[in-house]
Design a protein around this motif. Structure first.
Motif, short mmCIF file in Angstrom:
data_model
loop_
_atom_site.label_atom_id
_atom_site.label_comp_id
_atom_site.label_asym_id
_atom_site.label_seq_id
_atom_site.Cartn_x
_atom_site.Cartn_y
_atom_site.Cartn_z
N MET A 83 0.84 -1.19 0.00
CA MET A 83 0.00 0.00 0.00
C MET A 83 0.89 1.25 0.00
O MET A 83 1.86 1.33 0.75
N LEU A 84 0.53 2.24 -0.84
CA LEU A 84 1.28 3.49 -0.95
C LEU A 84 0.33 4.64 -0.69
O LEU A 84 -0.75 4.72 -1.27
N LEU A 85 0.72 5.55 0.21
CA LEU A 85 -0.15 6.64 0.64
C LEU A 85 0.51 7.98 0.38
O LEU A 85 1.70 8.17 0.71
N ASN A 86 -0.24 8.92 -0.20
CA ASN A 86 0.23 10.29 -0.41
C ASN A 86 -0.85 11.26 0.03
O ASN A 86 -2.05 11.01 -0.16
N LEU A 87 -0.42 12.38 0.62
CA LEU A 87 -1.33 13.46 0.96
C LEU A 87 -1.01 14.62 0.03
O LEU A 87 0.01 15.29 0.17
N ASP A 88 -1.89 14.86 -0.96
CA ASP A 88 -1.63 15.83 -2.02
C ASP A 88 -2.65 16.97 -1.95
O ASP A 88 -3.76 16.80 -1.42
N PRO A 89 -2.31 18.13 -2.53
CA PRO A 89 -3.29 19.21 -2.61
C PRO A 89 -4.44 18.83 -3.54
O PRO A 89 -4.29 18.04 -4.47
N THR A 90 -5.59 19.40 -3.29
CA THR A 90 -6.73 19.21 -4.19
C THR A 90 -6.54 20.09 -5.43
O THR A 90 -5.61 20.89 -5.50
N GLU A 91 -7.42 19.93 -6.41
CA GLU A 91 -7.30 20.74 -7.63
C GLU A 91 -7.42 22.22 -7.32
O GLU A 91 -6.75 23.05 -7.92
N ARG A 92 -8.27 22.58 -6.34
CA ARG A 92 -8.41 23.99 -5.98
C ARG A 92 -7.27 24.49 -5.10
O ARG A 92 -7.03 25.68 -4.99
N ASN A 93 -6.58 23.53 -4.42
CA ASN A 93 -5.45 23.85 -3.55
C ASN A 93 -5.84 24.92 -2.51
O ASN A 93 -5.10 25.87 -2.25
N LEU A 94 -7.00 24.75 -1.89
CA LEU A 94 -7.43 25.66 -0.84
C LEU A 94 -6.76 25.30 0.48
O LEU A 94 -6.49 24.12 0.75
N PRO A 95 -6.48 26.30 1.32
CA PRO A 95 -5.87 26.01 2.63
C PRO A 95 -6.76 25.11 3.47
O PRO A 95 -7.98 25.28 3.52
N GLY A 96 -6.12 24.15 4.13
CA GLY A 96 -6.85 23.28 5.05
C GLY A 96 -7.48 22.06 4.44
O GLY A 96 -8.08 21.27 5.16
N GLU A 97 -7.36 21.86 3.11
CA GLU A 97 -7.92 20.67 2.51
C GLU A 97 -6.85 19.93 1.72
O GLU A 97 -5.86 20.52 1.26
N ALA A 98 -7.03 18.62 1.60
CA ALA A 98 -6.07 17.78 0.89
C ALA A 98 -6.78 16.53 0.40
O ALA A 98 -7.94 16.27 0.72
N LEU A 99 -6.07 15.77 -0.42
CA LEU A 99 -6.60 14.53 -0.97
C LEU A 99 -5.68 13.39 -0.54
O LEU A 99 -4.48 13.40 -0.84
N LEU A 100 -6.23 12.44 0.23
CA LEU A 100 -5.48 11.25 0.63
C LEU A 100 -5.57 10.24 -0.51
O LEU A 100 -6.62 9.66 -0.76
N SER A 101 -4.43 10.05 -1.21
CA SER A 101 -4.38 9.14 -2.36
C SER A 101 -3.83 7.79 -1.92
O SER A 101 -2.82 7.74 -1.21
N ILE A 102 -4.47 6.72 -2.38
CA ILE A 102 -4.12 5.37 -1.93
C ILE A 102 -3.96 4.48 -3.15
O ILE A 102 -4.80 4.46 -4.04
N ARG A 103 -2.85 3.77 -3.19
CA ARG A 103 -2.61 2.78 -4.25
C ARG A 103 -2.26 1.44 -3.63
O ARG A 103 -1.63 1.37 -2.58
N LYS A 104 -2.69 0.36 -4.31
CA LYS A 104 -2.38 -1.01 -3.92
C LYS A 104 -2.98 -1.38 -2.56
O LYS A 104 -2.37 -2.10 -1.78
N TRP A 105 -4.16 -0.85 -2.28
CA TRP A 105 -4.91 -1.25 -1.08
C TRP A 105 -5.70 -2.50 -1.41
O TRP A 105 -6.45 -2.54 -2.37
N GLY A 106 -5.55 -3.54 -0.59
CA GLY A 106 -6.17 -4.82 -0.90
C GLY A 106 -7.48 -5.09 -0.20
O GLY A 106 -8.00 -6.20 -0.29
N GLY A 107 -8.03 -4.09 0.51
CA GLY A 107 -9.27 -4.32 1.23
C GLY A 107 -10.48 -3.71 0.53
O GLY A 107 -10.42 -3.32 -0.64
N ALA A 108 -11.59 -3.61 1.28
CA ALA A 108 -12.82 -3.05 0.74
C ALA A 108 -12.69 -1.54 0.61
O ALA A 108 -11.74 -0.92 1.11
N ASP A 109 -13.66 -0.92 -0.11
CA ASP A 109 -13.61 0.53 -0.30
C ASP A 109 -14.70 1.26 0.47
O ASP A 109 -14.94 2.45 0.24
N THR A 110 -15.38 0.57 1.38
CA THR A 110 -16.40 1.22 2.22
C THR A 110 -16.22 0.79 3.67
O THR A 110 -15.63 -0.27 3.95
N ASN A 111 -16.73 1.63 4.58
CA ASN A 111 -16.70 1.34 6.02
C ASN A 111 -15.29 1.00 6.49
O ASN A 111 -15.03 -0.09 7.02
N LEU A 112 -14.37 1.94 6.30
CA LEU A 112 -12.98 1.74 6.68
C LEU A 112 -12.66 2.53 7.95
O LEU A 112 -13.30 3.54 8.25
#
Length: 337
Positions: free
Chosen positions: A1-30
């Motif tokens: 699993m690889l995790l990155n915390l990147d700016p959103t497209e608007r790049n507003l202060p206080g918000e970010a996008l948690l990007s996840i690759r190679k996660w082997g579990g479910a995508d709900t109720n985490l």
């Protein structure tokens, strides 16, 4: 699993996008926990750091090709940006119990909510929310008191006057007569009964020497900080903290990590790798990089797949402490960035 915390497209202060690759579990109720390496503390709902693990709730991950993501707000972004020179370990777990952990890489262009000077990001907490507090059940209504019984009248009883006491002179005379009779009876009986013979001396048996207690097994020596004997999963954090902060040598620590991998204690192996690697032990960091390096990777329960990006991260950590490490230099030239 690889995790990155990147700016959103608007790049507003206080918000970010948690990007996840190679996660082997479910995508709900985490459920997700964030731990920093400085003191092994976990991020709490109020933005503070403390020792009990705190699970944030992810309702759903958005999928974009081979990448998944979830928007986060100041509740996560601000505490991470406020910590200097720290590495963050994130563990995700789904409702079926599948869990994975990895190091979080934060983009340098992220902005805290205070950078706006006015308002906080409209994302607030995004879909990453703290679990709701349990609602205490309402107490049952108190039973109504039963009416007190009516008093029952008590019938009056006639008072009997006390008997007139006898004259004290008669009582004294009776007591003297009784004493004289008792004295005469004692004299008569003593003249008829022979004096009792002296009792034979009783010899007490010699006390037997107390038996010496049987020698029991020697008290067990206290377990070493990195000894996995008797390890219990609910004590994982305490075990890792005690082991990582002890003076256990690198060879012994690598042996503990190998035992943890063989026993399926993946959280112990990953946390010991990350803690000692970030603390400056270049050999531990090198061994951690090899777990993800496609050239050296051997599939096991704790490290199922190679991940060149994570291997690059730990090879760079090796060179921070050991700039002349030939293997780290060679692998950084060959691995994709």
């Amino acid at each position: 699993m690889l995790l990155n915390l990147d700016p959103t497209e608007r790049n507003l202060p206080g918000e970010a996008l948690l990007s996840i690759r190679k996660w082997g579990g479910a995508d709900t109720n985490l459920q997700l926990t964030i731990q920093r390496n400085q003191d092994q503390y976990y991020l709490q709902a109020d933005g503070s750091w403390n020792s009990p693990p705190y699970g944030f709730i992810i309702d759903r991950l958005e999928t974009h090709g081979d990448q998944q993501s979830v928007a986060v707000g100041p509740q996560v972004v601000d505490p991470l940006l406020a910590v200097n020179n720290a590495t963050f370990m994130i563990q995700m777990q789904d409702a079926d119990g599948h869990k994975e952990a990895s190091v979080l890489r934060c983009a340098r262009t992220l902005l805290g909510s205070s950078a706006s000077g006015e308002t906080v990001s409209p994302y607030a907490f995004g879909r990453l929310q703290a679990p709701p507090a349990p609602v205490a059940p309402e107490p049952p209504p108190a039973p109504e008191p039963e009416p007190a019984p009516e008093p029952v009248p008590i019938p009056e009883t006639p008072v009997t006057p006390p008997a007139k006491p006898r004259s004290p002179l008669i009582l004294i005379v009776l007591l003297i007569l009784l004493a004289l009779i008792a004295a005469g009876a004692y004299w008569w009986w003593s003249q008829r009964s022979p004096a009792p013979a002296d009792p034979a001396p009783v010899t007490e048996p010699a006390a037997e020497p107390a038996a010496e207690p049987a020698a029991g097994p020697a008290a067990a020596a206290p377990a070493a900080p990195c000894d996995l004997t008797g390890f219990q999963a609910q004590n994982e954090l305490a075990f890792v903290k005690a082991c990582a902060t002890s003076n256990t040598g690198t060879d012994a620590l690598l042996e503990t990590i190998a035992q943890a991998k063989a026993a399926g204690y993946c959280g112990v192996a990953q946390r010991l790798y990350a803690n000692r690697g970030q603390a400056g032990d270049s050999r531990i960091a090198l061994a951690y990089a090899r777990e993800y390096d496609p050239k050296f990777h051997q599939a096991n329960a704790c490290f199922k797949e190679a991940d060149p990006a994570i291997a690059v991260y730990w090879y760079e950590a090796v060179l921070d402490k050991d700039p002349d490490n030939a293997l780290a230099k060679e692998r950084l030239q060959e691995l994709p960035k």
